[in-house]
Motif scaffolding. Structure first.
Motif, mmCIF file in Angstrom:
data_model
loop_
_atom_site.group_PDB
_atom_site.id
_atom_site.type_symbol
_atom_site.label_atom_id
_atom_site.label_comp_id
_atom_site.label_asym_id
_atom_site.label_seq_id
_atom_site.Cartn_x
_atom_site.Cartn_y
_atom_site.Cartn_z
ATOM 1 N N VAL A 177 5.037 33.740 0.837
ATOM 2 C CA VAL A 177 4.627 35.140 0.766
ATOM 3 C C VAL A 177 5.644 36.028 1.475
ATOM 4 N N ALA A 178 6.107 35.590 2.657
ATOM 5 C CA ALA A 178 7.095 36.380 3.394
ATOM 6 C C ALA A 178 8.360 36.578 2.558
ATOM 7 N N VAL A 179 8.789 35.517 1.884
ATOM 8 C CA VAL A 179 10.005 35.598 1.066
ATOM 9 C C VAL A 179 9.792 36.550 -0.105
ATOM 10 N N ARG A 180 8.638 36.433 -0.766
ATOM 11 C CA ARG A 180 8.352 37.291 -1.923
ATOM 12 C C ARG A 180 8.290 38.758 -1.498
ATOM 13 N N LEU A 181 7.620 39.019 -0.386
ATOM 14 C CA LEU A 181 7.484 40.405 0.070
ATOM 15 C C LEU A 181 8.836 40.975 0.476
ATOM 16 N N ALA A 182 9.637 40.176 1.180
ATOM 17 C CA ALA A 182 10.954 40.654 1.610
ATOM 18 C C ALA A 182 11.853 40.919 0.397
ATOM 19 N N SER A 183 11.708 40.080 -0.649
ATOM 20 C CA SER A 183 12.515 40.267 -1.858
ATOM 21 C C SER A 183 12.206 41.601 -2.531
ATOM 22 N N ALA A 184 10.969 42.088 -2.336
ATOM 23 C CA ALA A 184 10.555 43.316 -3.011
ATOM 24 C C ALA A 184 11.003 44.565 -2.269
ATOM 25 N N VAL A 185 11.561 44.401 -1.067
ATOM 26 C CA VAL A 185 12.018 45.564 -0.297
ATOM 27 C C VAL A 185 13.256 46.158 -0.963
ATOM 28 N N GLU A 186 13.297 47.474 -1.073
ATOM 29 C CA GLU A 186 14.404 48.160 -1.753
ATOM 30 C C GLU A 186 15.744 47.787 -1.127
ATOM 31 N N GLY A 187 16.709 47.488 -1.967
ATOM 32 C CA GLY A 187 18.058 47.215 -1.495
ATOM 33 C C GLY A 187 18.321 45.766 -1.150
ATOM 34 N N VAL A 188 17.288 44.921 -1.206
ATOM 35 C CA VAL A 188 17.473 43.514 -0.856
ATOM 36 C C VAL A 188 18.145 42.768 -2.013
ATOM 37 N N VAL A 189 19.213 42.048 -1.695
ATOM 38 C CA VAL A 189 19.992 41.320 -2.687
ATOM 39 C C VAL A 189 19.427 39.915 -2.892
ATOM 40 N N GLY A 190 18.868 39.348 -1.843
ATOM 41 C CA GLY A 190 18.280 38.017 -1.903
ATOM 42 C C GLY A 190 17.676 37.678 -0.555
ATOM 43 N N VAL A 191 16.886 36.602 -0.514
ATOM 44 C CA VAL A 191 16.260 36.185 0.744
ATOM 45 C C VAL A 191 16.520 34.702 0.959
ATOM 46 N N ARG A 192 17.080 34.358 2.126
ATOM 47 C CA ARG A 192 17.291 32.958 2.484
ATOM 48 C C ARG A 192 16.176 32.511 3.410
ATOM 49 N N ASN A 193 15.492 31.463 3.028
ATOM 50 C CA ASN A 193 14.348 30.965 3.782
ATOM 51 C C ASN A 193 14.794 29.861 4.746
ATOM 52 N N ARG A 194 14.859 30.183 6.040
ATOM 53 C CA ARG A 194 15.195 29.192 7.064
ATOM 54 C C ARG A 194 13.987 28.991 7.982
ATOM 55 N N LEU A 195 12.793 29.083 7.390
ATOM 56 C CA LEU A 195 11.561 28.966 8.166
ATOM 57 C C LEU A 195 11.123 27.509 8.270
ATOM 58 N N GLY A 196 10.523 27.162 9.394
ATOM 59 C CA GLY A 196 9.881 25.868 9.539
ATOM 60 C C GLY A 196 8.378 26.055 9.559
ATOM 61 N N TYR A 197 7.630 24.969 9.311
ATOM 62 C CA TYR A 197 6.168 25.081 9.236
ATOM 63 C C TYR A 197 5.509 24.027 10.103
ATOM 64 N N ARG A 198 4.464 24.444 10.798
ATOM 65 C CA ARG A 198 3.754 23.499 11.663
ATOM 66 C C ARG A 198 2.865 22.571 10.851
ATOM 67 N N LEU A 199 2.281 23.100 9.761
ATOM 68 C CA LEU A 199 1.442 22.279 8.900
ATOM 69 C C LEU A 199 2.200 21.997 7.613
ATOM 70 N N ASP A 200 2.317 20.725 7.268
ATOM 71 C CA ASP A 200 3.063 20.370 6.068
ATOM 72 C C ASP A 200 2.083 20.059 4.945
ATOM 73 N N ALA A 201 2.042 20.952 3.920
ATOM 74 C CA ALA A 201 1.067 20.818 2.836
ATOM 75 C C ALA A 201 1.329 19.562 2.006
ATOM 76 N N SER A 202 2.591 19.054 2.050
ATOM 77 C CA SER A 202 2.906 17.887 1.224
ATOM 78 C C SER A 202 2.479 16.587 1.929
ATOM 79 N N ASP A 203 2.099 16.713 3.202
ATOM 80 C CA ASP A 203 1.641 15.547 3.950
ATOM 81 C C ASP A 203 0.293 15.080 3.382
ATOM 82 N N PRO A 204 0.218 13.825 2.877
ATOM 83 C CA PRO A 204 -1.009 13.373 2.218
ATOM 84 C C PRO A 204 -2.200 13.309 3.171
ATOM 85 N N ARG A 205 -1.927 13.249 4.503
ATOM 86 C CA ARG A 205 -3.047 13.210 5.438
ATOM 87 C C ARG A 205 -3.702 14.579 5.597
ATOM 88 N N MET A 206 -2.986 15.633 5.121
ATOM 89 C CA MET A 206 -3.499 17.003 5.278
ATOM 90 C C MET A 206 -4.617 17.271 4.283
#
Lengths: 235, 235
Positions: A190-219
């Motif tokens: 969501v942060a990337v999508r919203l930042a991309s919509a800001v006027e004048g933005v050429v692109g967004v590089r996502n260097r974010l880490g996440y505490r909860l990993d949705a791909s983790d099967p235990r989740m």
């Protein structure tokens, strides 16, 4: 987040009066390299906009004088052949914009009226600025610092309600980089999508880490993992 | 949500070869009312872009021939005085854009290079389109249906993860109206802000109702009432 007319319009406008003679109009346009002159009525001292003289209006006089004729607008052009002043040459009534109008609204007005310069008036019809087609391109060219400020305060702070130190925002030539740690990758999306919509933005590089990993099967599956947590506001 | 070059560029491009003579260049620009011609090398049969001939390049020849001289670019202009073909008149190497570039990136390139037409090439340097300054204004003029579709599917569906029937979206002359019922007014605020950021939107009218009224004193304070529910993704 969408820009308004007063953010890009020119406030220092060269104006003329209805009585300004033809030759002075030509000289003013040439000296200031501008394509249109607002005609302001100062007689009743409130400075109301009464018309616009464009380069096209001046050419109409030239063309008519040279005997040329065009099928469309022929009558208006003919009248301008003998015109000597701004008041006689000007186009009136004028299509205008308001200072608070969205740029998209002003662009539609200019497109429909086929004009390249749109005078901006206040509620009483007084001229407060002029908007050119080139001004509509300014959102594309805004500064990196201006973009950084909007992403940090508007997108991450106000819209996403994140604490100020959660995500570090840097901008280089319009390319936004987001660094930090969020709860879930869907929040990062969501942060990337919203930042991309800001006027004048050429692109967004996502260097974010996440505490909860949705791909983790235990989740357990997250609510609204495709986007925002729907349960919070959906129906 | 930000537009890319291939969404607004012209794909049908009038091109010339390096050997195309001066008079044909003038005739082509005049007949098609275009300001620049990409020069494509067909000798090695892969159609690579090798240069651009603009109206300015042609004028350089005219001016030099007339004995006029300008301090800047004087040497390049002088060389063009005796030029007879596109290959001699063209500007090369050429600044280009890629089809997938954000419009903001293309706008910056055009602004910096002071050109009004930007050729668009693929990874092998083959011409796939041309982008003019006017094309940069297209996002402002997009159709109501196109706006409606993006607000409904992208903003409400993908970003906010709302079910398709939760909010009714209508668009009239770029003015978006949202009708329906959401859980909280903060969700409505977010929907309005996100819809406002969609390209071409003139304004957003909020006709949403809410099942939970945050101003009701019996209500417990909502998490992240200023924006999105921070607890879901913040730190």
């Amino acid at each position: 987040m969408s820009w308004t007319v007063d953010e890009v319009m020119t406030r220092q406008v060269v104006t003329v009066r209805p009585a300004t003679p033809y030759k002075e109009l030509v000289a003013l346009m040439s000296r200031h390299a501008i394509g249109a002159l607002p005609v302001v009525d100062l007689v009743d001292s409130d400075g109301r906009l009464v018309g616009m003289v464009s380069g096209t209006d001046l050419l109409a006089k030239e063309r008519a004088a040279a005997g040329a004729r065009r099928a469309s607008r022929a009558r208006a052009e003919q009248a301008k052949a003998h015109a000597e002043t701004a008041g006689e040459l000007m186009t009136s009534p004028v299509v205008t914009a308001r200072a608070g109008d969205a740029l998209a609204r002003a662009a539609r007005i200019m497109h429909r009226a086929r004009v390249r310069h749109l005078p901006v008036v206040d509620a009483t019809g007084r001229l407060v600025g002029i908007l050119s087609r080139g001004d509509l391109l300014k959102p594309y060219l805004r500064s990196d610092e201006s973009i950084r400020h909007e992403v940090a305060t508007e997108v991450l702070g106000r819209l996403m309600d994140l604490p100020p130190d959660a995500v570090e925002v840097s901008v280089d030539e319009g390319l936004v980089t987001l660094r930090g740690e969020l709860e879930t990758s869907s929040a990062g999306d969501v942060a990337v999508r919203l930042a991309s919509a800001v006027e004048g933005v050429v692109g967004v590089r996502n260097r974010l880490g996440y505490r909860l990993d949705a791909s983790d099967p235990r989740m357990p599956p997250l609510p609204g993992a495709r986007g925002l947590p729907a349960a919070e506001w959906g129906r």
